[in-house]
Design an enzyme around this catalytic site. Sequence first.
Site, short mmCIF file in Angstrom:
data_model
loop_
_atom_site.label_atom_id
_atom_site.label_comp_id
_atom_site.label_asym_id
_atom_site.label_seq_id
_atom_site.Cartn_x
_atom_site.Cartn_y
_atom_site.Cartn_z
N SER A 209 0.84 -1.20 0.00
CA SER A 209 0.00 0.00 0.00
C SER A 209 0.87 1.25 0.00
O SER A 209 2.01 1.22 0.48
CB SER A 209 -0.87 -0.02 1.27
OG SER A 209 -1.38 1.26 1.56
N TYR B 92 -0.44 -0.01 10.33
CA TYR B 92 -0.76 -0.70 9.07
C TYR B 92 0.38 -0.51 8.06
O TYR B 92 0.87 -1.47 7.46
CB TYR B 92 -2.06 -0.12 8.52
CG TYR B 92 -2.46 -0.61 7.14
CD1 TYR B 92 -3.06 -1.85 6.97
CD2 TYR B 92 -2.28 0.19 6.02
CE1 TYR B 92 -3.45 -2.29 5.72
CE2 TYR B 92 -2.67 -0.24 4.76
CZ TYR B 92 -3.25 -1.48 4.61
OH TYR B 92 -3.64 -1.90 3.37
#
Lengths: 311, 311
Positions: free
Chosen positions: B113, B137
């Site tokens: 990501s 994350y």
Amino acid sequence: VRVLIVGAAGMIGRKLAGRLRASGTLRGEPVARLVRADAVEPVDVVADLSEPGIAGELLAGRPDVIFHLAAVVSGEAEADFDKGYRVNLDGMRSLLEAVRAADYAPRLVFTSSIAVFGPPLPDVIGDSHALTPATSYGTQKAVAELLLDDYSRRGFVDGVGIRLPTICVRPGKPNKAASGFFSSIIREPLSGKEAVLPVADTVRHWFASPRAAVEFLIHAAELDSAALGTRRCLTMPGLSATVAEQIEALRRVGGDEAVSLIRREPDETIARIVESWPRGFDTRRARELGFRAEESFDQIVQVYVEDELAA
Amino acid sequence: VRVLIVGAAGMIGRKLAGRLRASGTLRGEPVARLVRADAVEPVDVVADLSEPGIAGELLAGRPDVIFHLAAVVSGEAEADFDKGYRVNLDGMRSLLEAVRAADYAPRLVFTSSIAVFGPPLPDVIGDSHALTPATSYGTQKAVAELLLDDYSRRGFVDGVGIRLPTICVRPGKPNKAASGFFSSIIREPLSGKEAVLPVADTVRHWFASPRAAVEFLIHAAELDSAALGTRRCLTMPGLSATVAEQIEALRRVGGDEAVSLIRREPDETIARIVESWPRGFDTRRARELGFRAEESFDQIVQVYVEDELAA
């Protein structure tokens, strides 16, 4: 101030403990307690961080400052994949989890390495360059850096990660590390012994003395970590020097006689490994934060003479 | 070719499975077997990768291509620290260890990501920019990238990691993700519903459509990984667009009526989070390797109309 050194039996760990005992202070306070832990003697606590529960036991004395120097080194982490990940990655995570569970956010000084950088590399690596490790050891150190940042950001620990240059001149015997020759071509001739040089004189590398490394650790324990922001890991200052410059520094101390003890024995394997290593850094962040290293290879040789030969 | 999708119940996983069923081929061969696994239905195998032994079971059919899409998303990984590390980091490591134990180096396509990048960031982020995640994350994705590189370098797996842009327009209902408004300001008005815009029109972000994301995955499964060298993870191409540009693209499809359904309701918290996100990338490496995304926000709206509204 209570201090815990994990990985205290290694060369830097022993020097750090000696420095703390000699000065007797850290962060402007007396060192009330100094616990040296390692998987091997000579230390106060023999403990393997990667075994369950050990990290929690080490934290029972609630040290204010933890120096985490324990690691499986580069060559061994490449040869024994599982051991490298167990000690270098799981060991770090166990320590961070134990600190989180202890719930008091002590200062954790973690020794990373310039091995987090691999090719393709510019001649001068800046503070925002991507971590591109070319070895399992470098990968494990890079992962540990990311974890230290995240655990610090979350307030579980007050982390500072320092990427050490190649430490030179290492005292002791020649070892099998690919980087060993950088130290042995100085150390051995100064003791009248022959040393093997496996690479060309033009090879350039990034150095600091053991004394500078210990001062990096002390400064990392003492600095105001708010100045680091969310990026807790820093490349330490060092000196970019060629093998030829090393040899000229040796000549100024030991004369032609010392230099004549360097035997050139080109080794393609070592040359290829060394080729993939960083040659220089722009360490602006660390210098602005007050970290200092030697500025000439003569100074590095001088430190070796003072700290190892004069004793 | 045998295919395993881990995290197949999510939006991208379902579209990828649909795409593979529709084309029936991957890497120029028929898809002989397609196993969809996820911790939740609807899939072929309900399995939580982070539980012991599960990764090994998933590999029993020796898939030639593994798509690893399973993740605890950004907000949840921040709210539940342990769950994020368990699923996003330990899950990845379990999968890599199972692949290593299976000893046949399948292609593993891992979805990373742009959350691996955090401030301070340049306006345009290059391929050698440091991973500086600002969330747990992003940290877990960055660690997974490093592991994928190292396991690939060692020959245990043939990994390709792709950093997805923010996927827009997401079908379905509005969710609580901080990025949700980027999709809902297009999706909701096109269905005659009101949408909330919590940030200024000048906010710039990095987008690709769900269709482009599926094609990234297919291309990552098919490309010659030798071209990646030792750096297996790539930022995917995308489109840098402002909210104002999004709104003008909506106007061209839905008219002033659709645009009037956007209700401006500034939210300082969301604005601050969005401020820390990347705004644009130089994705030369990925484009040279043949990855392609949309080139205007009109195209992204068009994909949504064709793939979601026409059906």
